[in-house]
Design an enzyme around this catalytic site. Structure first.
Site, PDB file in Angstrom:
ATOM      1  N   ASP A  87      42.319 -45.329  14.635  1.00 62.48           N
ATOM      2  CA  ASP A  87      43.387 -45.177  13.660  1.00 62.48           C
ATOM      3  C   ASP A  87      42.829 -45.492  12.284  1.00 62.48           C
ATOM      4  O   ASP A  87      43.050 -44.781  11.312  1.00 62.48           O
ATOM      5  CB  ASP A  87      44.509 -46.138  14.031  1.00 62.48           C
ATOM      6  CG  ASP A  87      45.781 -45.768  13.348  1.00 62.48           C
ATOM      7  OD1 ASP A  87      46.316 -44.694  13.668  1.00 62.48           O
ATOM      8  OD2 ASP A  87      46.230 -46.530  12.481  1.00 62.48           O
TER       9      ASP A  87
ATOM     10  N   ASN B 159      42.764 -49.258  16.875  1.00 60.95           N
ATOM     11  CA  ASN B 159      43.045 -48.094  17.711  1.00 60.95           C
ATOM     12  C   ASN B 159      44.090 -48.487  18.749  1.00 60.95           C
ATOM     13  O   ASN B 159      44.529 -49.639  18.812  1.00 60.95           O
ATOM     14  CB  ASN B 159      41.759 -47.601  18.390  1.00 60.95           C
ATOM     15  CG  ASN B 159      41.892 -46.191  18.943  1.00 60.95           C
ATOM     16  OD1 ASN B 159      42.456 -45.311  18.291  1.00 60.95           O
ATOM     17  ND2 ASN B 159      41.408 -45.965  20.145  1.00 60.95           N
ATOM     18  N   LYS B 160      44.488 -47.519  19.571  1.00 61.11           N
ATOM     19  CA  LYS B 160      45.523 -47.745  20.573  1.00 61.11           C
ATOM     20  C   LYS B 160      45.244 -49.005  21.394  1.00 61.11           C
ATOM     21  O   LYS B 160      44.114 -49.233  21.827  1.00 61.11           O
ATOM     22  CB  LYS B 160      45.606 -46.525  21.499  1.00 61.11           C
ATOM     23  CG  LYS B 160      46.642 -46.607  22.618  1.00 61.11           C
ATOM     24  CD  LYS B 160      48.064 -46.439  22.123  1.00 61.11           C
ATOM     25  CE  LYS B 160      49.074 -46.731  23.240  1.00 61.11           C
ATOM     26  NZ  LYS B 160      49.151 -45.663  24.243  1.00 61.11           N
TER      27      LYS B 160
ATOM     28  N   ARG C 259      53.288 -44.928   4.446  1.00 56.18           N
ATOM     29  CA  ARG C 259      52.519 -45.249   5.656  1.00 56.18           C
ATOM     30  C   ARG C 259      51.432 -46.249   5.282  1.00 56.18           C
ATOM     31  O   ARG C 259      50.234 -45.929   5.266  1.00 56.18           O
ATOM     32  CB  ARG C 259      51.897 -43.971   6.259  1.00 56.18           C
ATOM     33  CG  ARG C 259      52.893 -42.899   6.648  1.00 56.18           C
ATOM     34  CD  ARG C 259      53.980 -43.372   7.609  1.00 56.18           C
ATOM     35  NE  ARG C 259      53.520 -43.708   8.927  1.00 56.18           N
ATOM     36  CZ  ARG C 259      53.742 -42.953  10.017  1.00 56.18           C
ATOM     37  NH1 ARG C 259      54.404 -41.819   9.934  1.00 56.18           N
ATOM     38  NH2 ARG C 259      53.312 -43.357  11.184  1.00 56.18           N
TER      39      ARG C 259
END
Lengths: 286, 286
Positions: free
Chosen positions: A195, A205-206, A60
């Site tokens: 994030d 972030n989103k 990741r």
């Protein structure tokens, strides 16, 4: 015995948990592998564990908490080939469990630091779902707060957050993502998670968070970001990859010359952030 | 014979056409009523037509083109009680048809003025669906333009626009509304229509337009609004009503304490507009 390939594949393919939760999953794998990995002597064990740390981080690469927490764990492994192998296994596993507990404590403290910023009776606007924001709101459930939240296309995870807040008896208004500018003037603050946070304080972030921050500045509404310090991207970590998810999630009809683009994250510049909140408290400058 | 109650109800309840198209529907009613309304003499006919004008305007109070075009028609009716009744009927009907034709001409000229601003090979970002923007893009179909468009929740009308542009062989990328800030840096301009424009140049348009304008300023991308002059709110017209549509369109589950809010329009301040385009051309200051 740990089934390492399966556990690694689960970690790689997980699309439902946040970065910190994934980091804790990685630490759980590290603890189990410390106990179970094949090794005949301490040097071989340390070699195995360091290789696992590299694999976990590579799985990741855009997730700062994985790099941070696994990196800290790797660096804390005692470089002592004279210790008995069973003791070294136990130490490595304990250090992984300890790092997990530290991550959880940081999460809880960050949420309570964020909750402490919110006055009784406030109206909070949030975008997407952050477990830290959700926990902060949970701690505010007796403070007469109201929450305006976006539906958060394409996953519509705002509906899940609405369900959770309803169970906690917190009044909720769900709006479209496009209506953020319209509703900010009736809010006391905007509060989002992250994030990750870059070395200069920019917030990954989103997608839509950047628009919220722009609208908050326009309307003079404070824009707060809560994220435990493990979400800070370590120096030297490559720039965040704004992953493109399956375009089919947008439900666009299959037509010649028409494509959908489904990028989940955007990067909000630090200058739009009123304050960053983590387990050490609230900082107004990066 | 015109069925006036049915035609008025259709106009009142229409949710699919833009304000200019509704104004032209109102003018068609005016033309038919000029011919068919009960009146024994010119004074009675003028009285009937003025009452109709007031009713038509009241049916869609937030729609500037209805007020403008119907008001212009009413003011142009010849106040001449000595004309023969049939001639007066014909004149009133002809004036309504003429106003309709003028509205259509203004629409087409506005679209070509907008198209003239767009260089060959440009990438255009648009939000929601404006018939004027669609016509401008149609005129650009041989200019190698690309279009990035938002899905436009909750109605997802962006998908309809994508289908239209696909038929015209114009490459399209559909994005979520929340991703506007992310995609603007790869665009040459943002181009939107307007529901109406206030007396100070503020732009009433689909919710999310304000966010697009903020993001365009942030990224130094020009933000153009194209709307024929009939969309300008006349002095004395009340402030735009930002109508709340059916909250069920958001599909939010029915939960205690959870409501949805579905406001279709927002108001973008004039200072965020690079230029307004209408049938007289392009103006960079209001």
């Amino acid at each position: 015995m740990i089934d390492l390939p399966t556990r690694l594949a689960e970690l790689r393919d997980d699309r439902t948990h946040g970065a910190s939760e994934l980091a804790r999953m990685a630490l759980a794998i590290a603890a189990d592998w410390s106990r179970d990995c094949p090794a005949d002597d301490p040097a071989e064990l340390l070699n195995q564990l360091r290789r696992l740390a590299a694999r976990l981080t590579d799985l990741r690469p855009s997730m700062a908490p994985v790099a941070n927490l696994i990196g800290n764990w790797r660096d804390s492994l005692p470089d002592d080939p004279d210790r008995p192998l069973p003791e070294l296994r136990e130490t490595a596993a304990r250090l992984a469990r300890l790092a997990r507990a530290e991550s959880e404590a940081a999460f809880a403290k960050t949420a309570s630091d964020a909750a402490a910023l919110v006055a009784n009776g406030s109206t909070i606007l949030t975008h997407s779902v952050s477990s830290t924001v959700r926990e902060a709101i949970h701690q505010l459930r007796d403070s007469s707060v109201k929450v305006i939240l976006t539906e958060s296309r394409p996953g519509l995870e705002g509906r899940l957050l609405a369900r959770q807040l309803s169970e906690w008896k917190i009044p909720v208004t769900v709006i479209t993502d496009a209506a953020m500018a319209l509703f900010l003037p009736r809010c006391d603050l905007a509060l989002v998670g992250a994030d990750s946070i870059t070395s200069v304080g920019d917030v990954v972030n989103k997608s839509g968070t950047f628009l919220l921050a722009l609208a908050a500045r326009e309307h003079n509404v404070p824009f707060y970001v809560c994220a435990e310090s493990f979400k800070q991207r370590p120096p030297g970590m490559p720039d965040p990859i704004l992953e493109e998810m399956d375009p089919a999630e947008l439900g666009v009809p299959d037509l010649p010359g028409v494509e959908a683009s489904n990028i989940y994250f955007d990067v909000t510049p630090a200058r739009l952030v009123t304050a960053w909140i983590d387990e050490s408290g609230c900082r107004r400058e990066w």
